[in-house]
Write an enzyme that holds these catalytic residues in place. Sequence first.
Site, PDB file in Angstrom:
ATOM      1  CD  GLU A  65      -1.346   0.793  -3.995  1.00 42.84           C
ATOM      2  OE1 GLU A  65      -0.205   0.461  -3.592  1.00 42.84           O
ATOM      3  OE2 GLU A  65      -2.069   1.618  -3.422  1.00 42.84           O
TER       4      GLU A  65
ATOM      5  CE  LYS B 130      -5.405   4.109  -4.261  1.00 40.68           C
ATOM      6  NZ  LYS B 130      -5.390   2.671  -3.937  1.00 40.68           N
TER       7      LYS B 130
ATOM      8  NE  ARG C 243       0.877  -6.571  -1.098  1.00 42.71           N
ATOM      9  CZ  ARG C 243       1.570  -5.596  -0.510  1.00 42.71           C
ATOM     10  NH1 ARG C 243       2.652  -5.887   0.185  1.00 42.71           N
ATOM     11  NH2 ARG C 243       1.187  -4.344  -0.646  1.00 42.71           N
TER      12      ARG C 243
ATOM     13  CE  LYS D 110      -1.366   4.628  -4.027  1.00 43.35           C
ATOM     14  NZ  LYS D 110      -0.045   4.416  -3.411  1.00 43.35           N
TER      15      LYS D 110
ATOM     16  CG  ASP E 108      -1.974  -4.181  -2.457  1.00 46.84           C
ATOM     17  OD1 ASP E 108      -1.393  -5.150  -1.931  1.00 46.84           O
ATOM     18  OD2 ASP E 108      -1.662  -2.990  -2.227  1.00 46.84           O
TER      19      ASP E 108
ATOM     20  NE  ARG F 294      -3.126  -6.376   2.532  1.00 48.72           N
ATOM     21  CZ  ARG F 294      -2.499  -5.475   1.781  1.00 48.72           C
ATOM     22  NH1 ARG F 294      -1.429  -4.863   2.232  1.00 48.72           N
ATOM     23  NH2 ARG F 294      -2.933  -5.187   0.572  1.00 48.72           N
TER      24      ARG F 294
END
Length: 313
Positions: free
Chosen positions: A280, A160, A210, A125, A272, A224
């Site tokens: 990410e 997060k 992804r 990250k 991602d 996803r």
Amino acid sequence: MKLKIAVQMDHISTVSIAGDTSFALSLEAQRRGHQLFHYTPDRLSLRDGKVFARIEEMTVRDEKGSHYSLGEKVRTDLSEMDVVLLRQDPPFDMNYITTTHILERIHPKTLVVNDPAWVRNSPEKIFVTEFSDLMPDTLITKDPLEVAAFRKEFGDIIIKPLYGNGGAGIFHLLEADRNLASLLEMFGQMFREPYIVQRYLKDVRKGDKRIILIDGEPVGAINRVPAEHDSRSNMHVGGRAEKTELTAREREICARIGPSLKQRGFILVGIDVIGDYMTEINVTSPTGVREVRRFGGADIASLFWDAVEAKRT
């Protein structure tokens, strides 16, 4: 050329073979005639400059409930291996970082994938912030005043843990949500590190894609889609996988980051992407290989070993 391959991973008995990338890589290595060994990170040792682990010869089978066999544990100098796969799951904590320091002693004579020094220096990250123009607006901080100002600027936000994984601890806070102060208090008790705060991307309802890259080149993707009452798309918390193709924007993102991935020796990477933004860059133990194949995409495990074998010959 037959390779001796040691896989450093969470114990093989714990994996869900339907979606586990370490298992997929092991299956393909075995199919090619390579010799597989297994060990968990707690068996790694450094003594007098040499790296040892108590490893077990491993056989894998694509059979649920009977997917592996292990031999006896044998204390082995890992420099005798041709390849070590660094594949245990995060959290990316001091235990994880210590394994990278140890494995760095044998790399690149023994090829460690991904390169342990660059894994250590590229937290997923934080590494992504090197490409800030490809990301949503992002804040890394523990300062509650900074977080409050960020939410005032952007409204809905995501908070997060900086070193979390698998969707754990991800919160979507609406602009009018009154739980921000309590949430930051809880995070402050749970984590010593800063948190990551991002502008909420409404496109996440369409999916969090992804994309898998081998040697800096995109080779496959899976979308996803989060469950109706969840903002997280991770499949083990209820996200739904679906077939997808790369957009022009996603190819642009891959072209931008590809040279940096190759420079750092990252053979297998998963990024991602939500809408037009990368969130990410996963370099520790990226997943998605089996899902891509299941939806008719590339055989990424085979492409991975093509790349590894090229570096070993």
